[in-house]
Each structure stands twice: as structure tokens, then as C-alpha cells.
Design an enzyme around this catalytic site. Sequence first.
Site, mmCIF file in Angstrom:
data_model
loop_
_atom_site.group_PDB
_atom_site.id
_atom_site.type_symbol
_atom_site.label_atom_id
_atom_site.label_comp_id
_atom_site.label_asym_id
_atom_site.label_seq_id
_atom_site.Cartn_x
_atom_site.Cartn_y
_atom_site.Cartn_z
ATOM 1 N N ASP A 48 46.701 36.750 31.318
ATOM 2 C CA ASP A 48 45.698 36.766 32.451
ATOM 3 C C ASP A 48 46.153 35.877 33.381
ATOM 4 O OD1 ASP A 48 43.673 38.157 31.603
ATOM 5 O OD2 ASP A 48 42.621 36.848 29.785
ATOM 6 N N GLU A 49 47.472 35.656 33.945
ATOM 7 C CA GLU A 49 48.141 34.297 34.633
ATOM 8 C C GLU A 49 49.095 35.283 35.835
ATOM 9 O OE1 GLU A 49 49.190 30.853 33.186
ATOM 10 O OE2 GLU A 49 47.509 30.531 32.286
#
Length: 282
Positions: free
Chosen positions: A226-227
Site C-alpha cells: 500500500d505504498e
Amino acid sequence: MTRAYILTLSCPDQPGIVHAVSGFLYERGGNIEEAAQYNDHGTGLFFMRVRFACDQLTFEDLKEQLKFFADPFKMQWKLHSTEQPMRTVIFVSKEGHCLNDLLFRVKSGLLPLDVRAIVSNHREFYQLAASYNIPFHHIPVVGGNKGQAEAKQFEIIESEGAELVVLARYMQILSDDLCRKLSGRAINIHHSFLPSFKGAKPYYQAHDRGVKLIGATAHYVTADLDEGPIIEQDVARVDHSYTVESLTATGRDTECLVLARAVKWHSEHRVLLNGHRTVIFR
């Protein structure tokens, strides 16, 4: 019929790049239909997207001549033909709202995609896939078979010639190896306004914190969960009366819109990577 192309590029900034690019295209009979550029003063990089028509040279001839043109500028560039929609494979798990929304937009001519396959670790949406005449591949991910499952998934992606993989609420974490193989061509929708509430069950986290805005984030997939570089985000206002269920329902609408925008911009070659960030020529 005159063919149309899209040229995207980035390079160290210097005077005269726009003039040089437009001159290169003009000399080869190109007619610029759309152009946008951006100078990142923080990194010293220049970004540009040009859509142009040209019938004097073939796609391969243009690519070959661009190699010599781009070298002195130290350009990273890509040339795309607009004749064919982008070949795409969609991954999904048990929640189908984003999948359904994407398929409807493609069918309606709102997204320039050629969806070649739907891959899922569950069987829920095989009938939906069949209704659009799209092959459905059920590949369970259980126990210690993740490596074998991802090998099958990647085989499908490669055999279909997919330029884009969309994780439309596919609730499995991809391995570092698969993330590297799909670098820059896999988009995930996260049901949260990242960087807040990462990982699983973000609506539960948001409800527990009493948020007043919930959101969704579409980003490129990287090995860091999620980055990845963010493509699009949006929010919806909520209040104290919302339950987890009503938060989730509101969030799903936002997810569909955010993912559709991100996929559209990517499929139109409007998104350029700028380190951990993106440059988007809307």
C-alpha cells in the site's frame, strides 16, 4: 486513415526540449493534436506527453528514429499506438463492485481497454465474466501454494499480452517477485485514503477513529504494501451516525470512481512515474 500515436518522455530539464520534440515530429509529417509538459524544479526533471497524427512513417520507423533523437537528451521515452485498446487482465476476490463497474465502462466505450481475462481466488464472478464473454480463471490461493498460484497468474498475463493488470479488490498480497515483474503496469484500489488505515479492514479502523471523511486510493503496486506511487484519490463525507456497513457502502462508490479514473488515465498514457510520485497529464 492517418494513424495516431502518443509519445511520453522524461529527461533532465534544459531549454529547447519542447521545440526539439515538435520539430522532430514536424520533420516527419507529424501533426500534434494534444501536448502537455511539466518541469519538476525539485528534481530537475522534465516530463512531456504528446499525441500526434502521422502517416508518413510506420510505428517501427518512428521508434527507431526516436532512439537517435532521444539519446542526446538522456530521455526515457515510450511510443504508443492508439489503434488498439490496452490489453488488460483484472484480478478480483469476493467483492465485485469495482469489477462490475470497470466491465460496464468498457462495454459502454468509456474505457479504452481490451479485457482479456479475469483472474480470481474465488468462483463468485464466473457468471459475470461469462456475460461479457471474458475468460474466467479460478486460481485458489491456499496453504503453501502461493508460488504455484502466482506462476499460473503470470502465465495468463503473459499469454494474453497484458499491458495492464488491475487489482479490483483482489484481497491477496502479491509476492515481491510478482510485484517486480508487474512494475509500472499493475494498479491497485485501496479502500482507504492512504497513507491512513493501511492493510486489512480500513473501514473498521476508520469507524473506530470516528473519521468525518472516508476515501479511496488507486496506486501502482510495489513490494511495499500500500505504498506504491499514487495515481488518484477521492473522499466522501460521513458523520457519527454511520455504521461500519454504511461507511463501507459509501466507500465502495468512491472506490469505483477512483479506480476508473486511474485506469482511464493509465490506459491513455497520461501517467508518468516520477520516483515515488506520479505526473498526470489529464
